[in-house]
Design a protein around this motif. Structure first.
Motif, PDB file in Angstrom:
ATOM      1  N   LYS A   1       0.840  -1.200   0.000  1.00  0.00           N
ATOM      2  CA  LYS A   1       0.000   0.000   0.000  1.00  0.00           C
ATOM      3  C   LYS A   1       0.868   1.240   0.000  1.00  0.00           C
ATOM      4  CE  LYS A   1      -3.607  -2.380   2.412  1.00  0.00           C
ATOM      5  NZ  LYS A   1      -3.948  -2.922   3.706  1.00  0.00           N
ATOM      6  N   PRO A   2       0.362   2.305  -0.624  1.00  0.00           N
ATOM      7  CA  PRO A   2       1.121   3.555  -0.574  1.00  0.00           C
ATOM      8  C   PRO A   2       1.056   4.159   0.833  1.00  0.00           C
ATOM      9  CG  PRO A   2      -0.967   3.892  -1.709  1.00  0.00           C
ATOM     10  CD  PRO A   2      -0.887   2.434  -1.399  1.00  0.00           C
TER      11      PRO A   2
ATOM     12  N   GLN B   1      10.429  13.140   3.609  1.00  0.00           N
ATOM     13  CA  GLN B   1      11.725  12.917   2.994  1.00  0.00           C
ATOM     14  C   GLN B   1      12.835  13.059   4.035  1.00  0.00           C
ATOM     15  OE1 GLN B   1      11.698  15.741  -0.153  1.00  0.00           O
ATOM     16  NE2 GLN B   1      10.324  14.506  -1.399  1.00  0.00           N
ATOM     17  N   GLY B   2      13.734  12.092   4.048  1.00  0.00           N
ATOM     18  CA  GLY B   2      14.871  12.178   4.939  1.00  0.00           C
ATOM     19  C   GLY B   2      14.659  11.488   6.274  1.00  0.00           C
TER      20      GLY B   2
ATOM     21  N   ASN C   1      11.644   5.492   6.739  1.00  0.00           N
ATOM     22  CA  ASN C   1      11.098   5.240   5.408  1.00  0.00           C
ATOM     23  C   ASN C   1      11.626   3.924   4.842  1.00  0.00           C
ATOM     24  OD1 ASN C   1       9.879   7.677   5.589  1.00  0.00           O
ATOM     25  ND2 ASN C   1      11.176   8.712   4.101  1.00  0.00           N
ATOM     26  N   LYS C   2      12.946   3.794   4.933  1.00  0.00           N
ATOM     27  CA  LYS C   2      13.570   2.614   4.356  1.00  0.00           C
ATOM     28  C   LYS C   2      13.095   1.359   5.077  1.00  0.00           C
ATOM     29  CE  LYS C   2      18.018   0.925   2.708  1.00  0.00           C
ATOM     30  NZ  LYS C   2      19.406   1.293   2.425  1.00  0.00           N
TER      31      LYS C   2
ATOM     32  N   SER D   1       9.543   0.399   4.144  1.00  0.00           N
ATOM     33  CA  SER D   1       9.370  -0.199   2.824  1.00  0.00           C
ATOM     34  C   SER D   1      10.128  -1.512   2.702  1.00  0.00           C
ATOM     35  CB  SER D   1       9.782   0.783   1.735  1.00  0.00           C
ATOM     36  OG  SER D   1      11.134   1.106   1.844  1.00  0.00           O
ATOM     37  N   GLN D   2      11.289  -1.604   3.333  1.00  0.00           N
ATOM     38  CA  GLN D   2      12.059  -2.840   3.173  1.00  0.00           C
ATOM     39  C   GLN D   2      11.491  -3.974   4.006  1.00  0.00           C
ATOM     40  OE1 GLN D   2      16.135  -1.675   3.770  1.00  0.00           O
ATOM     41  NE2 GLN D   2      16.753  -2.599   1.849  1.00  0.00           N
TER      42      GLN D   2
ATOM     43  N   ILE E   1       6.652   3.686  -0.034  1.00  0.00           N
ATOM     44  CA  ILE E   1       6.765   4.986   0.617  1.00  0.00           C
ATOM     45  C   ILE E   1       6.587   6.116  -0.402  1.00  0.00           C
ATOM     46  CG2 ILE E   1       8.408   6.556   1.703  1.00  0.00           C
ATOM     47  CD1 ILE E   1       7.298   4.680   3.676  1.00  0.00           C
ATOM     48  N   VAL E   2       5.706   7.046  -0.058  1.00  0.00           N
ATOM     49  CA  VAL E   2       5.494   8.239  -0.867  1.00  0.00           C
ATOM     50  C   VAL E   2       5.953   9.405   0.000  1.00  0.00           C
ATOM     51  CG1 VAL E   2       3.786   9.603  -2.104  1.00  0.00           C
ATOM     52  CG2 VAL E   2       3.482   7.140  -1.876  1.00  0.00           C
ATOM     53  N   ALA E   3       7.176   9.876  -0.229  1.00  0.00           N
ATOM     54  CA  ALA E   3       7.751  10.835   0.717  1.00  0.00           C
ATOM     55  C   ALA E   3       7.592  12.275   0.250  1.00  0.00           C
ATOM     56  CB  ALA E   3       9.224  10.516   0.932  1.00  0.00           C
TER      57      ALA E   3
ATOM     58  N   ALA F   1      -2.511   5.239   2.076  1.00  0.00           N
ATOM     59  CA  ALA F   1      -3.328   4.468   3.007  1.00  0.00           C
ATOM     60  C   ALA F   1      -3.026   4.892   4.436  1.00  0.00           C
ATOM     61  CB  ALA F   1      -3.048   2.987   2.832  1.00  0.00           C
TER      62      ALA F   1
END
Lengths: 247, 278, 265
Positions: free
Chosen positions: C140-141, C146-147, C151-152, C155-156, C162-164, C181
């Motif tokens: 899902k988004p 950012q930064g 985030n990583k 997603s990992q 990730i939509v940053a 989402a």
């Protein structure tokens, strides 16, 4: 291939030059996706902006006052405001006003995602310039040529399609190329609404790895190559289209 | 008085003269533009009960945003001046008779023209030092100066191209005629070619300025306190209320439109004034 | 405000000619101003008032440092993706910018111990989605900033896309607009947001993960300043300054701040 990856990993350990998108699989996939997104976004925008340019220039020659005004208004609005703000405006303001659709995770999402909005917004932005470029080309076509076509009984659309546009096209190619190159560079703005293009991915990578310098140099080179390919293709096309003694 | 005819050749000539592009209709254009910007803002700007209305919030922040916008203008003017000065030299370098000068000028121009503005800006922002040390003197490099430098790089390359393009656009007959009148290359360039070029260069140069002004918002992405940065921070300080985004960004659009539109009109006027009558 | 910055930089540069290799503390005292990098889009830790001044919990802490040194203070707004660069370049003397203390960050900047604050990672999502575990985010988004380091991980490990965005305003807006989402962010900020009547349909459904301490930072090699900041942080915990500021800016007292206060009391 593994050898190459390993070499870059060693390079990082030995010299501190960190290029994770070459040895780390996760980062590598991100970077490749980014490159493809940039190329895809560029092609989509190139296509639509030229369509907008051709249609817009034609509508500007329309005999309806309001059609011309509408096109002028569009051009002025898009030319005189920053594309970055346009992008925000489209994505956040217009995007939320449109109806929503059911998505596969059970929520309501807007019809257009960030990629679509970037494509729409940038196409309209570059299209506004293209309309003016085509218009100037059309004006450069000698009146006598158009009159000659009229005398031969061509209809308005035929004249535009078969006489004016092909001649105008050659005149405007340099300006058009310039604008299209600009467009490809402008796709970096899509970064701001989180379209995963090259700059965005590079930013993600340097945020995770604290290697701004390396990523920056890589980005400059990558865009230099990408735009270089476009420019050389366009130049070749320009030469191929040239009519000796004309323009 | 029109008369009916099927023969295109009999139709009155005026039909083909395209309308003056901006002419008197600017007020209509302005109206359309304003409606296009303000319409969605108003439609979107319905406050949930118990909170200040989005427009009232915008009014609170407007003075700060205006200050930021003036900073944008300062950046744009400085970058233009700087970029034009270097770009003109680079452009003349591109038409030099010395192959080395020509090729290196060409390469520099192409490199900076092909790099995206945003990437150049990132480059200037993160890779230029905070201050440089020359002979024990520390010359500071604050953010806004880096932004100016970062933005003048692409301006330089584009000006260089404009100069080259203008020179190349003149019919070769001009050069040949001057040669036959025993003008030196220098004389031909300064007395015959460049004066004709200025007229041709002015409109694209003004366009470039417009583009540059609009590119100053990119400085927000690298953290200079200009209008977009302040807008983002203002929005966050209001607690990230989504209904505020449209009026705030609409306001920024409007600021730029009010500044850039007259420039565009002036450019068109110049274009007309200097138009070569064939 | 800009003119002042310009003037300050010029003065700084004029003064620092003589003190080329001096300790940063001397430089600060000589210049008479402490330049601090804080967030300006992170309510309530660092944000703007309508006059353009930076206010919030972290700016208040920074003011304590300036008072201790007996100098004026100047704020430079930073974002997650540039804060460490600014410190490295010497653009700011001190960074108090909601930064999570990470080993790889300690290689780039000097983070004095102990930590001054802590928060974990969680998501803000629509109640109707019925999220239960992090695994539910797969495919899902998910909006992010950012930064941000998580985030990583998000997603990992959990397979979210990730939509940053650059700032919180954009991320909240994208979430409300249905572009994502969920929004992955610091739990302390999410708790406050979920309590907002505007966000009544949203909740913080998951287990907080990565509960990690925040570190303020000075440039690498500034041991003396780092030492002073360590004492300063202990002082804050001892006197309950952090708890007091949390209350002042409307944040429920966090367990970390409470625990540190008890430890150093």
């Amino acid at each position: 291939m593994e050898m190459v990856y390993e070499w870059f990993r060693t390079l990082y350990q030995e010299t501190g030059i960190n290029l994770p998108f070459l040895y780390d699989e996760y980062d590598r996939n991100r970077m490749i996706d980014g490159l493809f997104t940039t190329v895809k976004l560029s092609l989509v925008c190139l296509f639509f902006s030229i369509i907008i340019g051709v249609i817009g220039a034609w509508l500007q020659g329309s005999s309806f006052k309001w059609t011309r005004r509408f096109v002028s208004g569009y051009i002025q609005l898009f030319r005189n405001t920053p594309p970055l703000v346009q992008l925000y405006f489209f994505y956040f303001a217009i995007g939320t006003l449109l109806p929503r659709v059911e998505n596969d995770w059970g929520g309501q999402s807007p019809i257009f995602g960030s990629f679509a909005w970037a494509a729409i917004s940038l196409s309209f932005f570059a299209g506004a310039f293209n309309v003016e470029i085509f218009r100037s080309g059309i004006e450069a076509v000698p009146k006598s040529t158009v009159e000659a076509a009229e005398a031969l009984g061509f209809s308005k659309l035929q004249i535009y399609r078969d006489i004016t546009l092909p001649l105008a096209f050659r005149v405007v190619l340099p300006a058009l190329n310039n604008n299209l190159v600009n467009l490809v560079k402008t796709t970096t703005l899509a970064y701001a609404i989180a379209v995963p293009e090259m700059l965005y991915e590079a930013n993600q990578i340097w945020s995770d790895n604290v290697n701004v310098t390396e990523m920056m140099v890589f980005l400059l080179l990558a865009y230099f190559v990408l735009v270089g390919i476009l420019v050389s293709g366009m130049n070749r096309w320009e030469r191929a289209m040239k009519i000796p003694g004309y323009g | 008085m029109k008369y009916e005819t099927d023969l295109p050749v009999m139709l009155p000539l005026e039909r083909h003269q395209s309308e003056p592009f901006l002419g008197l209709k600017s007020k209509h254009i302005l109206t359309v533009a304003l409606i296009a910007i303000i319409g969605p803002c108003v439609a979107f700007a319905q406050a949930p009960s118990g909170q200040e209305s989005p427009l009232a919030v915008l009014v609170n922040w407007a003075p700060l945003l205006l200050k930021g916008f003036i900073f944008n203008l300062i950046i744009s003017i400085s970058a233009m001046a700087f970029g034009t000065a270097i770009g003109a030299i680079l452009g003349l370098g591109q038409i030099s008779l010395i192959a080395a000068t020509r090729h290196s000028s060409w390469f520099v121009t192409q490199f900076f023209r092909n790099a995206p503005w945003l990437v150049l800006l990132f480059f200037a922002m993160f890779l230029l030092p905070f201050e440089i040390n020359i002979l024990g003197f520390k010359i500071p490099f604050p953010d806004w100066l880096k932004a100016i430098l970062g933005l003048s790089l692409p301006v330089m390359a584009n000006v260089s191209e404009i100069v080259r393009g203008a020179v190349r656009s003149l019919p070769s007959g001009q050069w040949e005629a001057a040669e036959s009148l025993a003008y030196t290359r220098m004389q031909t360039l300064w007395l015959i070619i460049l004066p004709q070029c200025v007229k041709r260069m002015l409109p694209p140069w003004m366009n470039l300025y417009s583009i540059l002004t609009m590119a100053t918002v990119l400085a927000s992405i690298v953290g200079v306190s200009e209008v977009m940065t302040l807008t983002g921070q203002a929005l966050a300080s209001e607690g990230g209320r989504p209904e505020l985004l449209a009026p705030f960004y609409g306001f920024v659009l409007l600021l730029f439109f009010i500044y850039c539109y007259p420039i565009a009109r002036f450019t068109v006027w110049l274009e007309k004034k200097y138009a070569v009558i064939n | 405000m800009k003119i002042k910055t310009l003037a300050a930089t010029l003065v700084v540069s004029a003064l620092s000619i003589s003190a080329a290799t001096a300790d940063i503390l001397d430089t600060i005292k000589e210049r008479g101003t402490l330049i601090v990098g804080t967030k300006a889009d992170y309510k309530p830790y660092g944000f703007l008032d309508t006059s353009g001044a930076v206010i919030g919990i972290e700016p208040d802490l920074a003011k304590d440092v300036a008072d201790k040194l007996g100098v004026d203070i100047e704020f430079v707004p930073v974002v997650s993706s540039n804060r460490m660069q600014f410190l490295e370049q010497g653009k700011i003397d001190l960074m108090i910018a909601t930064m999570t203390d990470k080993p790889d960050r300690r290689e780039v900047v000097l983070i004095p111990d102990p930590n001054y604050y802590s928060s974990g990672t969680n998501v803000l999502a629509l109640k109707s989605l019925g999220l239960k575990e992090w695994e539910d985010l797969r495919g899902k988004p998910v909006c992010g900033i950012q930064g941000a380091f998580y985030n990583k991980a998000t997603s990992q490990t959990y397979g979210a896309e990730i939509v940053a965005f650059k700032g919180t305003a954009e991320a909240y807006s994208a979430l409300k607009g249905g572009n994502c989402a969920a929004f992955v962010y610091d739990d302390s900020a999410i708790v406050a947001k979920a309590a907002d009547p505007d966000w009544a349909d949203y909740e913080m459904p998951l287990q907080t993960i990565d509960d990690a301490p925040w570190g303020l930072a000075v440039a690498l090699g500034e041991e003396k300043f780092g030492q002073m900041m360590s004492e300063m942080i202990i002082e804050w915990h001892k006197t309950g300054r952090i708890l007091e500021l949390e209350t002042k800016w409307g944040v429920t007292n966090t367990p970390f701040a409470q625990a540190m206060h008890d430890k150093y009391k």
